[in-house]
Each structure stands twice: as C-alpha cells, then as structure tokens.
Design a protein around this motif. Structure first.
Motif: not given
Length: 104
Positions: A60-79
């Motif tokens: 791989w060449h680029v790594g992206l690392h995110l931590v969300f407060a919860d799964k709901a925040a992750h799901d909102a990010y996806q959309d």
C-alpha cells in the motif's frame, strides 16, 4: 457502560506510486475526511519505508486512520457528501483499497 469507539483504517495502493501522487492523496484525505462530526482521531500518511520486517504488510502507499465516537458516527461519515466527493475525485488513482474496521 459506554459504546465502543469504531476504528476505521483504510489502506490505498496507487496506480502511480510516485512521491507527488502519494502526497496528493494524503492531502486529499486531510482536505475531505477530517471534517465530519463524530471523528475523535484522524491521521493520514504514507508507508514508513524504514519498517520492513517480514510481518510488515507493505502493499500500500497511503494509510488513513480514523476513530469515530461510535458506529453511528462512522455510518453517517460513509454517507457524507464530502466523503463521497473524496471518493469521486480520487478513485481513478487507486489500484486497490483495503478497509479494516474494529471496535476499540
């Protein structure tokens, strides 16, 4: 008891791994993927070339690392429109993308 946070790690392999192209994708991550609500940690960067042990995955060449407060925040990010714009603008440069999600 509070809900676990969700760690979202994405590893991009580029079609053209020239240093300038790697930096362009890192910059795009910083522009588009650090603005959504619910992000408690954000980092984006290139592969650390000095770490080359047999256990290191280096495809791989680029790594992206995110931590969300919860799964709901992750799901909102996806959309999120900004997340979708990042994908639209950068997907043509990707040879592969791998995503690793875990509850932390």
């Amino acid at each position: 008891m509070s809900s676990p946070r969700l760690a979202h790690n994405v590893f991009f392999k580029l079609k053209d791994p020239a240093p300038a192209k790697v930096q362009e994708l890192v910059d795009a991550c910083k522009k588009y993927l650090n603005v959504q609500p619910g992000i408690v940690f954000f980092a984006a960067g290139s592969l650390c070339a000095e770490l080359d042990r047999p256990v290191n995955d280096r495809d791989w060449h680029v790594g992206l690392h995110l931590v969300f407060a919860d799964k709901a925040a992750h799901d909102a990010y996806q959309d999120d429109a900004t997340h979708n714009k990042f994908i639209e603008e950068n997907k043509p440069s990707w040879a592969a993308v791998r995503v690793f999600d875990s509850l932390v």
